[in-house]
Enzyme design. Sequence first.
Site, PDB file in Angstrom:
ATOM      1  N   GLU A  65       0.855  -1.182   0.000  1.00  0.00           N
ATOM      2  CA  GLU A  65       0.000   0.000   0.000  1.00  0.00           C
ATOM      3  C   GLU A  65       0.895   1.238   0.000  1.00  0.00           C
ATOM      4  O   GLU A  65       1.810   1.334   0.806  1.00  0.00           O
ATOM      5  CB  GLU A  65      -0.900   0.025   1.238  1.00  0.00           C
ATOM      6  CG  GLU A  65      -1.921   1.131   1.168  1.00  0.00           C
ATOM      7  CD  GLU A  65      -2.795   1.210   2.417  1.00  0.00           C
ATOM      8  OE1 GLU A  65      -3.690   2.062   2.425  1.00  0.00           O
ATOM      9  OE2 GLU A  65      -2.580   0.439   3.368  1.00  0.00           O
ATOM     10  N   GLY A  96       2.599   2.215  10.500  1.00  0.00           N
ATOM     11  CA  GLY A  96       2.326   1.576  11.771  1.00  0.00           C
ATOM     12  C   GLY A  96       1.936   0.135  11.577  1.00  0.00           C
ATOM     13  O   GLY A  96       2.375  -0.750  12.307  1.00  0.00           O
ATOM     14  N   MET A 105      -0.158  -2.702   8.398  1.00  0.00           N
ATOM     15  CA  MET A 105      -0.811  -2.871   7.113  1.00  0.00           C
ATOM     16  C   MET A 105      -1.782  -4.028   7.200  1.00  0.00           C
ATOM     17  O   MET A 105      -1.419  -5.149   7.548  1.00  0.00           O
ATOM     18  CB  MET A 105       0.225  -3.127   6.013  1.00  0.00           C
ATOM     19  CG  MET A 105      -0.402  -3.275   4.642  1.00  0.00           C
ATOM     20  SD  MET A 105      -1.366  -1.823   4.174  1.00  0.00           S
ATOM     21  CE  MET A 105      -2.597  -2.561   3.118  1.00  0.00           C
ATOM     22  N   GLU A 106      -3.060  -3.731   6.883  1.00  0.00           N
ATOM     23  CA  GLU A 106      -4.132  -4.694   7.085  1.00  0.00           C
ATOM     24  C   GLU A 106      -4.293  -5.618   5.883  1.00  0.00           C
ATOM     25  O   GLU A 106      -5.387  -5.823   5.370  1.00  0.00           O
ATOM     26  CB  GLU A 106      -5.452  -3.978   7.393  1.00  0.00           C
ATOM     27  CG  GLU A 106      -6.045  -3.149   6.268  1.00  0.00           C
ATOM     28  CD  GLU A 106      -5.395  -1.797   6.111  1.00  0.00           C
ATOM     29  OE1 GLU A 106      -5.903  -0.984   5.311  1.00  0.00           O
ATOM     30  OE2 GLU A 106      -4.375  -1.527   6.752  1.00  0.00           O
ATOM     31  N   ASN A 107      -3.200  -6.225   5.416  1.00  0.00           N
ATOM     32  CA  ASN A 107      -3.295  -7.210   4.338  1.00  0.00           C
ATOM     33  C   ASN A 107      -4.209  -8.352   4.763  1.00  0.00           C
ATOM     34  O   ASN A 107      -4.150  -8.815   5.891  1.00  0.00           O
ATOM     35  CB  ASN A 107      -1.915  -7.787   4.026  1.00  0.00           C
ATOM     36  CG  ASN A 107      -0.861  -6.721   3.867  1.00  0.00           C
ATOM     37  OD1 ASN A 107      -0.932  -5.884   2.992  1.00  0.00           O
ATOM     38  ND2 ASN A 107       0.125  -6.745   4.749  1.00  0.00           N
ATOM     39  N   HIS A 151      -7.992  -2.206  15.145  1.00  0.00           N
ATOM     40  CA  HIS A 151      -8.618  -1.705  13.922  1.00  0.00           C
ATOM     41  C   HIS A 151      -7.913  -2.134  12.655  1.00  0.00           C
ATOM     42  O   HIS A 151      -8.388  -1.872  11.565  1.00  0.00           O
ATOM     43  CB  HIS A 151      -8.824  -0.195  13.972  1.00  0.00           C
ATOM     44  CG  HIS A 151      -7.585   0.634  13.906  1.00  0.00           C
ATOM     45  ND1 HIS A 151      -6.674   0.547  12.904  1.00  0.00           N
ATOM     46  CD2 HIS A 151      -7.151   1.624  14.711  1.00  0.00           C
ATOM     47  CE1 HIS A 151      -5.717   1.443  13.092  1.00  0.00           C
ATOM     48  NE2 HIS A 151      -5.978   2.087  14.191  1.00  0.00           N
ATOM     49  N   GLU A 152      -6.790  -2.845  12.753  1.00  0.00           N
ATOM     50  CA  GLU A 152      -6.169  -3.402  11.557  1.00  0.00           C
ATOM     51  C   GLU A 152      -6.598  -4.852  11.320  1.00  0.00           C
ATOM     52  O   GLU A 152      -6.689  -5.300  10.190  1.00  0.00           O
ATOM     53  CB  GLU A 152      -4.640  -3.363  11.674  1.00  0.00           C
ATOM     54  CG  GLU A 152      -4.051  -1.967  11.761  1.00  0.00           C
ATOM     55  CD  GLU A 152      -4.013  -1.268  10.429  1.00  0.00           C
ATOM     56  OE1 GLU A 152      -4.251  -1.920   9.398  1.00  0.00           O
ATOM     57  OE2 GLU A 152      -3.757  -0.057  10.406  1.00  0.00           O
TER      58      GLU A 152
END
Length: 1070
Positions: free
Chosen positions: A226, A366, A368-370, A402-403
């Site tokens: 991202e 911080g 990454m919500e992969n 929240h990730e």
Amino acid sequence: MARLVLPSKGPALCKTNILGLVSSSPIQASCRVSSHHHLVKGLVRNRRFLGLEAAYRKNFRFPYPSLYFLSLPQRSKEVPRRFICSVATEPLAKEGQDSKMGAPKEIFLKDYKKPDYYFDTVELKFLLDEDYTHVFSKIEVIPGVEGSSSSPPLVLDGRDLKLISVKANGKELDEGEFRVDSRRLTIPSPPSGTFMLEIVTEIYPQNNTSLEGLYRSSGNFCTQCEAEGFRKITFYQDRPDIMAKYTVRIEGDKSKYPVLLSNGNLIDQGDLEGGRHFAVWEDPFKKPSYLFALVAGKLESRDDTFVTRSGRKVSLRIWTPPEDLPKTAHAMYSLKAAMKWDEDVFGLEYDLDLFNVVAVPDFNMGAMENKSLNIFNSKLVLASPETATDVDYAAILGVIGHESNMPGLVPAQSEGRTYCLPGSGMYLVGTLICLRSLRPDLFPPFLNDLHVQEFSSDMGSRTVKRIADVSKLRTYQFPQDAGPMAHPVRPHSYIKVTVHYSSTPSLYGQFLYSVFAGLQQGAEVVRMYKTLLGSQGFRKGMDLYFKRHDGQAVTCEDFFAAMRDANGANFANFLLWYSQAGTPVVRVTSSYNAEAKTFSLKFNQEVPPTPGQPVKEPMFIPVAVGLLDSHGKDMPLSSVYHNGKLESMATDGQPATTTVLRVTKAVPMGLVPAFDGNVGLMMWLSESGFLDNNGASLPIYECQVSRMCLSCGKEEEFVFSGVPEKPVPSLLRGFSAPIRLESDLSDSDLFFLLAHDSDEFNRWEAGQLLARKLMLSLVADFQQNKPLVLNPKYVDGFRSILLDKSLDKEFTSKAITLPGEGEVMDLMEVADPDAVHAVRTFIQKQLASQLKAEFIRTVEENRSSEQYEFNHHSMARRALKNASLAYLGLLDDPECTELALYEYRTATNMTDQFAALAAITQNPGKNRDEVLADFYNKWQHDFLVVNKWFALQAMSDIPGNVENVRKLLNHPAFDMRNPNKVYSLVGGFCGSPVNFHAKDGSGYNFLGEMVVQLDKINPQVASRMVSALSRWRRYDETRQSLAKAQLEMIMATNGLSENVFEIASKSLAA
């Protein structure tokens, strides 16, 4: 032959464009691919021609049949011709010259069009190696329009890649059938209909210091895709509306990389010859390329399971280097709490069998919500009482919360199959991804069936979390909205999209909260939906949103429509929050009619001009309001008169104590900006008519009048009836909208609200308003060389808050903290760092001196030798004790110094020890030097703790601190390639306004040097640092000249990245 662009930032290649040779000789299977090092040496020797010999490894085994295609071609009678080329970042021209590839190009949302081709399936294979990595891709390409008579060109993004081969439907393309430059691979005439595209590339992860794409760091392979990192892995349509199902095979040395991870479910693994092994991962759901993830290395995992509400077991694993595994317990708790939260709040289950989280020390962001493979900055995973503070624990809880389960830019839903179209990303990143942070009380401590509101009282303070969120908004977002980098939640354009994630240098201690400036901004937009619709209405909107758009790429309008349609709501001009930049200024005046027993609130709003948007329309602003009687009690509110009609405020027949007023109109206040598009003339509207920039009258053109109608409406009045006495209004309760509010509340009203308001956020806000007014008044005195005198009434009010045992201790710690220097400077016409710093320090020392006994007693009463616990009661106690200790540390007093040293020596956890260290180091001298040395000696082997040590020294307000920071750059523990260390030291220094804005320009010079150095290493990190110079026009002429010189120096640097170019150029143009 194809035109190859082989540029480099190195001086040897700056003037070189090479035409590569396409050889028709057979591939020699025994040869190795030339290394990047040899490539550079060859270019130096021969600048006109370049021959690169490349071939492939022999006799690879592929246990997973569907990935046989990924093997390198074997010897045969019919071997396709080979094509080798390099694609790297092209050199930018020197000042005054045009780059061969052109200047950085601005991308506009209005130019968006659907892709000509879509990808259905993607099969990837990675051959990981120390020197280089080969990436094989096989993509099923589908035309955007079926049955077209001609096929449009297929254009694929690519950066820093060496192209080995391209095939379409199994046929290797000749040199005339495609084009390659430094940014893309173009196939002018691809096959008609659906076809298979195969591409082989070579990349050098060990040299990838940008930490975008695939990179090797700290001995492990890792990805960050991202927003545009995937194009540094292979040629691809690297855009979020291209969604495909991915199957990934990873091969590597088993002794060096025993763990091989990617998205989805593990479907195959095994050993290969030569001490290598493989793993195959399949993600059954489509996703965009920015959510691709890969990790390989020597890692160990903490394992657990989560049982979904349907009874399905999900395996949870948190991966770290072996020595860090004991520090992952809190992260695992946070992950399970988040998954339960998703089910309780949105009714959705996690849809895969496995969830992996990996902690990496070298990471730009911080987290990454992969999908199914979250990659986190180590600071957001690792915690123990001895090494992490309460702030760290809270950050891990919030960010992992929240990730996790988030598919990408539309988080907060567990199925992970809804994404955003270009231009929507920054809004959707900042919407639901922060929802857990907006409601920290929704993390159940033992995953039981306690109601979220009951849990709130046990686990955390909603008020304190709201205070923290608003403070960050004012510290980072509001200044950005008033500067050259102002952009809407959904930007209209960008040069480098990552710039819009954060254009504010983030201090290390705050980095994890504010690395995405747009994230918090978008969260506030979603919060307004919830404020307007209530919890049930918001849930209805979310349910409809997922029902409509599961499996789709979506826009901001889709989310808006779901909220509107599910509730039959009329949001009027709410969509302007997505498209207009800037922070609205709302002014409110009040009046009471004793005879009619009515109370009136009159609102008007103005949205200041921002770059590219000189004229704004009025916004839809929800303002939560309550009225207090003379005893400080909330008055019942039953109806309000607005827009010619009486509106009920009752709920279930019961009067409300807080109501949400919908402010939707604007009114000219003094001079309002206007623009004549016909003649390109900027003008101003006053009560006497239109004026030019010099104040001269202008004729009223029809176009001006019609344009002004967009910005000006009637004053908006709300009249409350049945009000028995003059109330004190409590305005913008809970900070119901991200605005600047100006009111006619007197100091007496503010002291009354501070003492009595039932809305705890507004109690805190009343104290902050009093403090800001006091500080601005004293700044004026300081600038006029008048003696500084602290108002005794303020001291008394401060004392009453400090000693009020009925208050939550964490709330008290926030209430006794003065507004930051940056926040106060933001309210000044010409920011004066020296005056603001002098005044804030004066107030702090006066309070510490006059309330010394009270502060000492507070410290002593809140000590504890008990084992560390992360719960609200313990955190609140530590917060109040350490806030009091910070005041005492400012005094040059032996008793206070000894108290701080005692707290440092006897601390049983990092929260208390670091707070004592910070208190001691506020003053230069022997004690400061000794405790800093002692702290480093104790923690030198823990890189996260050492980063705290760097940040504490960097943020020091001790005069001339820039020289100490320069020395720390050479410290053996500092590494310019590690973003966290840069954020802590360089970013930390920018967090000391008095030193960064030193009038001799030493702070600006330091930052300019750092930006130039960092840009050659990591452009994303460099762009965050240069943002500190973006508002240079806010200061006096001397500082303006010095800061501008550094921006001009940066712009003149050869090979400047797009990231830094965008911020520096826009800052100069402001």
